[in-house]
Scaffold this motif. Structure first.
Motif, PDB file in Angstrom:
ATOM      1  N   ALA A 123       0.842  -1.176   0.291  1.00  0.00           N
ATOM      2  CA  ALA A 123      -0.203   0.555   0.017  1.00  0.00           C
ATOM      3  C   ALA A 123       0.684   0.987   0.133  1.00  0.00           C
ATOM      4  O   ALA A 123       0.409   2.504  -0.943  1.00  0.00           O
ATOM      5  CB  ALA A 123      -0.722   0.364   0.990  1.00  0.00           C
ATOM      6  N   ASN A 124       1.839   1.584   0.541  1.00  0.00           N
ATOM      7  CA  ASN A 124       2.833   2.535   1.031  1.00  0.00           C
ATOM      8  C   ASN A 124       3.632   2.479  -0.379  1.00  0.00           C
ATOM      9  O   ASN A 124       3.084   3.684  -0.881  1.00  0.00           O
ATOM     10  CB  ASN A 124       4.256   2.588   1.925  1.00  0.00           C
ATOM     11  CG  ASN A 124       3.753   2.184   3.234  1.00  0.00           C
ATOM     12  OD1 ASN A 124       2.532   2.625   3.660  1.00  0.00           O
ATOM     13  ND2 ASN A 124       4.248   1.953   3.764  1.00  0.00           N
ATOM     14  N   THR A 127       0.701   4.002  -2.742  1.00  0.00           N
ATOM     15  CA  THR A 127       0.261   5.687  -2.570  1.00  0.00           C
ATOM     16  C   THR A 127       1.499   6.253  -2.989  1.00  0.00           C
ATOM     17  O   THR A 127       1.304   7.314  -3.870  1.00  0.00           O
ATOM     18  CB  THR A 127       0.272   5.556  -1.141  1.00  0.00           C
ATOM     19  OG1 THR A 127      -0.561   5.105  -0.749  1.00  0.00           O
ATOM     20  CG2 THR A 127      -0.225   7.414  -0.806  1.00  0.00           C
ATOM     21  N   ALA A 130       1.553   6.750  -7.662  1.00  0.00           N
ATOM     22  CA  ALA A 130       0.720   7.070  -7.342  1.00  0.00           C
ATOM     23  C   ALA A 130       0.515   8.816  -6.813  1.00  0.00           C
ATOM     24  O   ALA A 130       0.309   9.830  -8.290  1.00  0.00           O
ATOM     25  CB  ALA A 130      -0.997   6.940  -7.135  1.00  0.00           C
ATOM     26  N   ARG A 131       1.237   9.758  -5.869  1.00  0.00           N
ATOM     27  CA  ARG A 131       1.005  10.792  -5.525  1.00  0.00           C
ATOM     28  C   ARG A 131       1.843  12.045  -5.241  1.00  0.00           C
ATOM     29  O   ARG A 131       1.872  12.393  -5.147  1.00  0.00           O
ATOM     30  CB  ARG A 131       0.239  11.315  -4.274  1.00  0.00           C
ATOM     31  CG  ARG A 131      -1.196  10.364  -4.320  1.00  0.00           C
ATOM     32  CD  ARG A 131      -2.240  10.942  -3.034  1.00  0.00           C
ATOM     33  NE  ARG A 131      -3.001  10.068  -2.971  1.00  0.00           N
ATOM     34  CZ  ARG A 131      -3.309  10.041  -1.793  1.00  0.00           C
ATOM     35  NH1 ARG A 131      -2.603   9.945  -0.590  1.00  0.00           N
ATOM     36  NH2 ARG A 131      -4.642   8.537  -1.895  1.00  0.00           N
ATOM     37  N   ASP A 133       5.603  12.225  -2.865  1.00  0.00           N
ATOM     38  CA  ASP A 133       5.802  13.598  -1.833  1.00  0.00           C
ATOM     39  C   ASP A 133       5.921  14.306  -1.993  1.00  0.00           C
ATOM     40  O   ASP A 133       6.873  15.486  -1.710  1.00  0.00           O
ATOM     41  CB  ASP A 133       5.881  12.381  -0.957  1.00  0.00           C
ATOM     42  CG  ASP A 133       5.707  13.315   0.677  1.00  0.00           C
ATOM     43  OD1 ASP A 133       5.978  14.740   1.344  1.00  0.00           O
ATOM     44  OD2 ASP A 133       6.887  12.687   1.453  1.00  0.00           O
ATOM     45  N   GLU A 201      11.837   2.479   1.017  1.00  0.00           N
ATOM     46  CA  GLU A 201      10.137   3.278   0.252  1.00  0.00           C
ATOM     47  C   GLU A 201      10.720   2.245  -1.383  1.00  0.00           C
ATOM     48  O   GLU A 201       9.704   2.638  -2.218  1.00  0.00           O
ATOM     49  CB  GLU A 201      10.266   4.700  -0.316  1.00  0.00           C
ATOM     50  CG  GLU A 201       9.962   4.912   0.688  1.00  0.00           C
ATOM     51  CD  GLU A 201       9.558   6.694   1.588  1.00  0.00           C
ATOM     52  OE1 GLU A 201       8.795   7.836   2.169  1.00  0.00           O
ATOM     53  OE2 GLU A 201      10.945   7.130   0.258  1.00  0.00           O
ATOM     54  N   HIS A 208       5.542  -3.244  -5.009  1.00  0.00           N
ATOM     55  CA  HIS A 208       4.099  -2.899  -5.696  1.00  0.00           C
ATOM     56  C   HIS A 208       3.868  -2.533  -6.995  1.00  0.00           C
ATOM     57  O   HIS A 208       3.200  -3.608  -7.988  1.00  0.00           O
ATOM     58  CB  HIS A 208       3.375  -1.710  -5.017  1.00  0.00           C
ATOM     59  CG  HIS A 208       2.780  -0.887  -6.706  1.00  0.00           C
ATOM     60  ND1 HIS A 208       1.196  -1.268  -6.031  1.00  0.00           N
ATOM     61  CD2 HIS A 208       2.528   0.604  -7.178  1.00  0.00           C
ATOM     62  CE1 HIS A 208       0.504  -0.572  -7.102  1.00  0.00           C
ATOM     63  NE2 HIS A 208       1.251   0.977  -7.035  1.00  0.00           N
TER      64      HIS A 208
END
Ligand code: HEC
Ligand code: HEC
Length: 224
Positions: A123-124, A127, A130-131, A133, A201, A208
């Motif tokens: 899930a991290n 995210t 997609a976005r 930071d 990360e 992912h």
């Protein structure tokens, strides 16, 4: 070794309109299949383009090429040949084939059923992909690689497909960019994108993206 390029039956229909100017020589996938074998590419990248699994110790370190953006693959072979991208063995391999041979081999791999990865859902990673930071200057990967990570042509380069790539290979590349070892992205886009990423990360993103494979829509792969 150069084999007589066997023209694919039916693959070269007379076009109704002239095709758009290609940015690289177009290859013949049938000739490419033979060349991938005679030039030994399949020993590490697999006859199905899914990377080699013949040795557990190195499993996942050989990138999957199946269904990858063809112009991206050609650029990598050129960069490896010139030394703009470094890898001892692949530089030797890239220098052993000429442009026409490369175009055939790439047409073969790019036309195979797309890479099917080996990552787990994360899930991290989803995210971050997609976005990004913004507070740490990490861009949204999806902006360049596409919402489904299938890759796309950009104004100044080609963002490769990431969905279904081996997670160990993705991790290695992201570490290499962050640490300045791989530097061949146009405008240093990837060096900038990876700069602020932590090891954790990078691992999350790699799992992912690799895990997206199974769900890759047949429609998008049929488009090529
Ligand atoms: C001995 C194993 C081996 C052989 C044989 C081999 N490769 Fe590779 N290839 C690799 C490895 C390892 C990498 C990843 C290099 C890195 O980590 O930067 C790679 C990377 C690539 C890439 C870049 C993929 C990407 O996603 O950026 C292309 C394209 C490629 N190889 C094409 C070929 C072709 C064409 C041949 C045959 C002429 C070939 N390879 C033969 C091991 C091999
Ligand atoms: C501004 C556009 C842009 C952004 C944002 C971006 N990328 Fe890229 N990415 C590229 C381009 C272009 C390449 C191909 C570089 C080359 O030509 O060698 C690439 C290559 C890669 C590769 C190499 C794949 C392979 O087969 O070797 C990975 C992995 C990757 N990007 C992951 C990411 C991740 C994860 C993010 C988000 C943190 C991200 N990218 C953000 C444009 C972008």
């Amino acid at each position: 070794m150069l084999v007589q390029p066997a023209l694919a039956q039916g693959a070269r229909k007379t076009p109704v309109a002239p095709p758009p100017a290609p940015s690289a020589p177009r290859g013949d996938a049938v000739a490419g299949r033979e060349l991938a074998e005679s030039e030994r590419c399949i020993e590490c990248h697999g006859a199905d383009g899914q990377g080699s699994t013949h040795d557990d110790a190195i499993e996942g370190k050989f990138p999957r090429l199946a269904g990858q953006q063809p112009d991206y693959l050609l650029k990598q072979l050129r960069d490896l040949r010139s030394g703009a991208r470094k890898n001892d063995f692949m530089q030797v391999m890239a220098r052993s084939i000429d442009d026409a041979t490369a175009a055939h081999i790439v047409a073969f791999f790019a036309g195979l059923p797309p890479m099917r990865g080996d990552g787990r859902a994360d899930a991290n990673g989803a995210t971050l992909y997609a976005r990004g930071d913004a507070t740490r200057g990490i861009p949204a990967c999806a902006a360049c690689h596409g919402a489904d990570a299938l890759g796309q042509r950009l104004a100044d380069g080609i963002a490769p497909r990431l969905a279904g790539q081996s997670w160990r290979y993705l991790e290695r590349q992201l570490l290499d960019w962050r640490d300045g070892f791989r530097r061949n992205s146009p405008g240093d886009a990837m060096s900038a994108a990876a700069r602020g990423l932590s090891d954790a990360e990078i691992l999350s993103l790699s799992h992912h993206l690799s895990g997206l494979a199974a769900g890759a829509s047949p429609a998008s792969s049929a488009a090529r």
